[in-house]
Design a protein around this motif. Structure first.
Motif, PDB file in Angstrom:
ATOM      1  N   GLY A 196       3.235  18.529  41.652  1.00  0.00           N
ATOM      2  CA  GLY A 196       3.222  17.238  42.356  1.00  0.00           C
ATOM      3  C   GLY A 196       2.276  16.304  41.622  1.00  0.00           C
ATOM      4  N   ASN A 240      -2.775  18.422  43.972  1.00  0.00           N
ATOM      5  CA  ASN A 240      -3.675  17.376  44.474  1.00  0.00           C
ATOM      6  C   ASN A 240      -2.952  16.422  45.407  1.00  0.00           C
ATOM      7  OD1 ASN A 240      -5.898  18.276  42.934  1.00  0.00           O
ATOM      8  ND2 ASN A 240      -4.982  17.349  41.098  1.00  0.00           N
ATOM      9  N   ALA A 295       9.150  21.665  43.106  1.00  0.00           N
ATOM     10  CA  ALA A 295       8.181  22.761  43.258  1.00  0.00           C
ATOM     11  C   ALA A 295       8.825  23.987  43.898  1.00  0.00           C
ATOM     12  CB  ALA A 295       7.016  22.283  44.118  1.00  0.00           C
ATOM     13  N   GLN A 296       9.941  23.775  44.602  1.00  0.00           N
ATOM     14  CA  GLN A 296      10.624  24.903  45.262  1.00  0.00           C
ATOM     15  C   GLN A 296      11.655  25.548  44.335  1.00  0.00           C
ATOM     16  OE1 GLN A 296      10.209  21.858  46.503  1.00  0.00           O
ATOM     17  NE2 GLN A 296       9.214  22.038  48.497  1.00  0.00           N
ATOM     18  N   ASP A 333       6.600  17.197  38.459  1.00  0.00           N
ATOM     19  CA  ASP A 333       6.923  16.428  39.669  1.00  0.00           C
ATOM     20  C   ASP A 333       8.440  16.300  39.765  1.00  0.00           C
ATOM     21  OD1 ASP A 333       4.863  14.419  41.426  1.00  0.00           O
ATOM     22  OD2 ASP A 333       7.019  14.030  41.651  1.00  0.00           O
ATOM     23  N   SER A 387      -7.675  11.248  39.715  1.00  0.00           N
ATOM     24  CA  SER A 387      -6.232  11.106  39.950  1.00  0.00           C
ATOM     25  C   SER A 387      -5.991   9.771  40.644  1.00  0.00           C
ATOM     26  CB  SER A 387      -5.671  12.266  40.794  1.00  0.00           C
ATOM     27  OG  SER A 387      -5.611  11.943  42.161  1.00  0.00           O
ATOM     28  N   SER A 406       8.004  17.161  50.785  1.00  0.00           N
ATOM     29  CA  SER A 406       8.463  18.551  50.897  1.00  0.00           C
ATOM     30  C   SER A 406       7.465  19.533  50.278  1.00  0.00           C
ATOM     31  CB  SER A 406       9.845  18.716  50.275  1.00  0.00           C
ATOM     32  OG  SER A 406       9.784  18.557  48.890  1.00  0.00           O
TER      33      SER A 406
HETATM   34  C1  LIG Z   1       0.595  11.650  47.052  1.00  0.00           C
HETATM   35  S1  LIG Z   1       1.336  12.014  45.535  1.00  0.00           S
HETATM   36  C2  LIG Z   1      -0.024  12.751  44.622  1.00  0.00           C
HETATM   37  C3  LIG Z   1       0.152  12.597  43.142  1.00  0.00           C
HETATM   38  C4  LIG Z   1      -0.962  13.160  42.259  1.00  0.00           C
HETATM   39  N1  LIG Z   1      -1.160  14.576  42.469  1.00  0.00           N
HETATM   40  C5  LIG Z   1      -2.245  12.389  42.415  1.00  0.00           C
HETATM   41  O1  LIG Z   1      -3.252  12.982  42.848  1.00  0.00           O
HETATM   42  O2  LIG Z   1      -2.276  11.194  42.075  1.00  0.00           O
HETATM   43  C6  LIG Z   1       2.349  13.471  45.913  1.00  0.00           C
HETATM   44  C7  LIG Z   1       3.334  13.844  44.814  1.00  0.00           C
HETATM   45  O3  LIG Z   1       4.020  15.048  45.195  1.00  0.00           O
HETATM   46  C8  LIG Z   1       5.337  14.957  44.669  1.00  0.00           C
HETATM   47  N2  LIG Z   1       6.198  15.906  45.381  1.00  0.00           N
HETATM   48  C9  LIG Z   1       6.478  15.938  46.703  1.00  0.00           C
HETATM   49  N3  LIG Z   1       7.321  16.955  46.975  1.00  0.00           N
HETATM   50  C10 LIG Z   1       7.560  17.580  45.786  1.00  0.00           C
HETATM   51  C11 LIG Z   1       8.340  18.718  45.427  1.00  0.00           C
HETATM   52  N4  LIG Z   1       9.039  19.382  46.327  1.00  0.00           N
HETATM   53  N5  LIG Z   1       8.363  19.090  44.121  1.00  0.00           N
HETATM   54  C12 LIG Z   1       7.648  18.406  43.193  1.00  0.00           C
HETATM   55  N6  LIG Z   1       6.890  17.325  43.483  1.00  0.00           N
HETATM   56  C13 LIG Z   1       6.845  16.922  44.766  1.00  0.00           C
HETATM   57  C14 LIG Z   1       5.732  13.506  44.905  1.00  0.00           C
HETATM   58  O4  LIG Z   1       6.827  13.111  44.089  1.00  0.00           O
HETATM   59  C15 LIG Z   1       4.430  12.785  44.575  1.00  0.00           C
HETATM   60  O5  LIG Z   1       4.404  12.406  43.218  1.00  0.00           O
END
Ligand SMILES: C[S@@+](CC[C@H](N)C(=O)[O-])C[C@H]1O[C@@H](n2cnc3c(N)ncnc32)[C@H](O)[C@@H]1O
Length: 198
Positions: free
Chosen positions: A32, A96, A79-80, A55, A177, A101
């Protein structure tokens, strides 16, 4: 697996991935990764570690994925459904400020996430996870209860988790981040860090 640099995506096979990782004893997976800033800063600060930012959303990755660091790679995947190519390669996982999801799977103990992660890990791998109050509130949990639920799910999946450590606005402000910075200046600048080993 699908990798991205700028706006271009490329398919990277296992042989090429292993060749890129060959001289690195440690590989970090940032799940993510968002716009990839944390993965970039981590790769820049630790040139001896290989860093993979992953991501499911490609649009935010266009800027940082242009970086030409030899130890940095960005992957588009859920991620799944982690790419098989990562199998047994990862020594450290960071997650982070998850939402959507990814957060949902942590809260439910989703085997697609937890078993997939297990397959990607090396023996003795470590994890750092940072959870924020706003995302948990949207998912229907208080910060403390949500963290405890996730901690329990990770423990059930075999992780040995340390006690939670609070992060205040100052800690968020200095964390490298993009989302941490937004949270630091937002309405609910509270987060909790969990760490553990497998
Ligand atoms: C709030 S952002 C945080 C981004 C980064 N980690 C930061 O600290 O700036 C959450 C991230 O989780 C990703 N995300 C949510 N569900 C996901 C999944 N199932 N698989 C991969 N990425 C996912 C979203 O696309 C988003 O970019």
């Amino acid at each position: 697996m699908e990798t991205i640099r700028g706006k271009m995506s490329h398919t990277l096979d296992l042989t090429t991935l292993r060749a890129r990782l060959a001289n690195y004893p440690c590989a970090t997976l940032d799940l993510g990764t968002g716009d990839g800033k944390f993965a970039f800063c981590h790769a820049e600060s630790f040139p001896g570690r290989f860093v993979i930012g992953l991501d499911s959303c490609r649009e935010n990755l266009h800027e940082f994925s242009r970086a030409k660091l030899p130890n940095l790679l960005y992957v588009i995947a859920s991620a799944q459904a982690l790419p098989n190519e990562l199998g047994g390669l990862i020594s450290h996982v960071t997650i982070n400020f998850p939402w959507g999801s990814l957060l949902g799977s942590l809260l439910t103990g989703d085997p697609l996430l937890l078993r997939g992660l297990e397959s990607a890990l090396r023996l003795g791998a470590t994890m750092e996870l940072r959870l924020n109050g706003g995302a948990l509130a949207e998912a229907g949990w208080s910060l403390e209860d949500g963290v405890e639920q996730i901690r329990r799910n990770l423990a059930r999946a075999g992780w040995r988790m340390n006690p939670p450590v609070p992060m205040d606005a100052r800690a968020l402000h200095t964390f490298p981040s993009t989302w941490a910075k937004r949270l630091a200046f937002g309405r609910d600048p509270r987060a909790i860090q969990l760490s553990g080993c497998s």
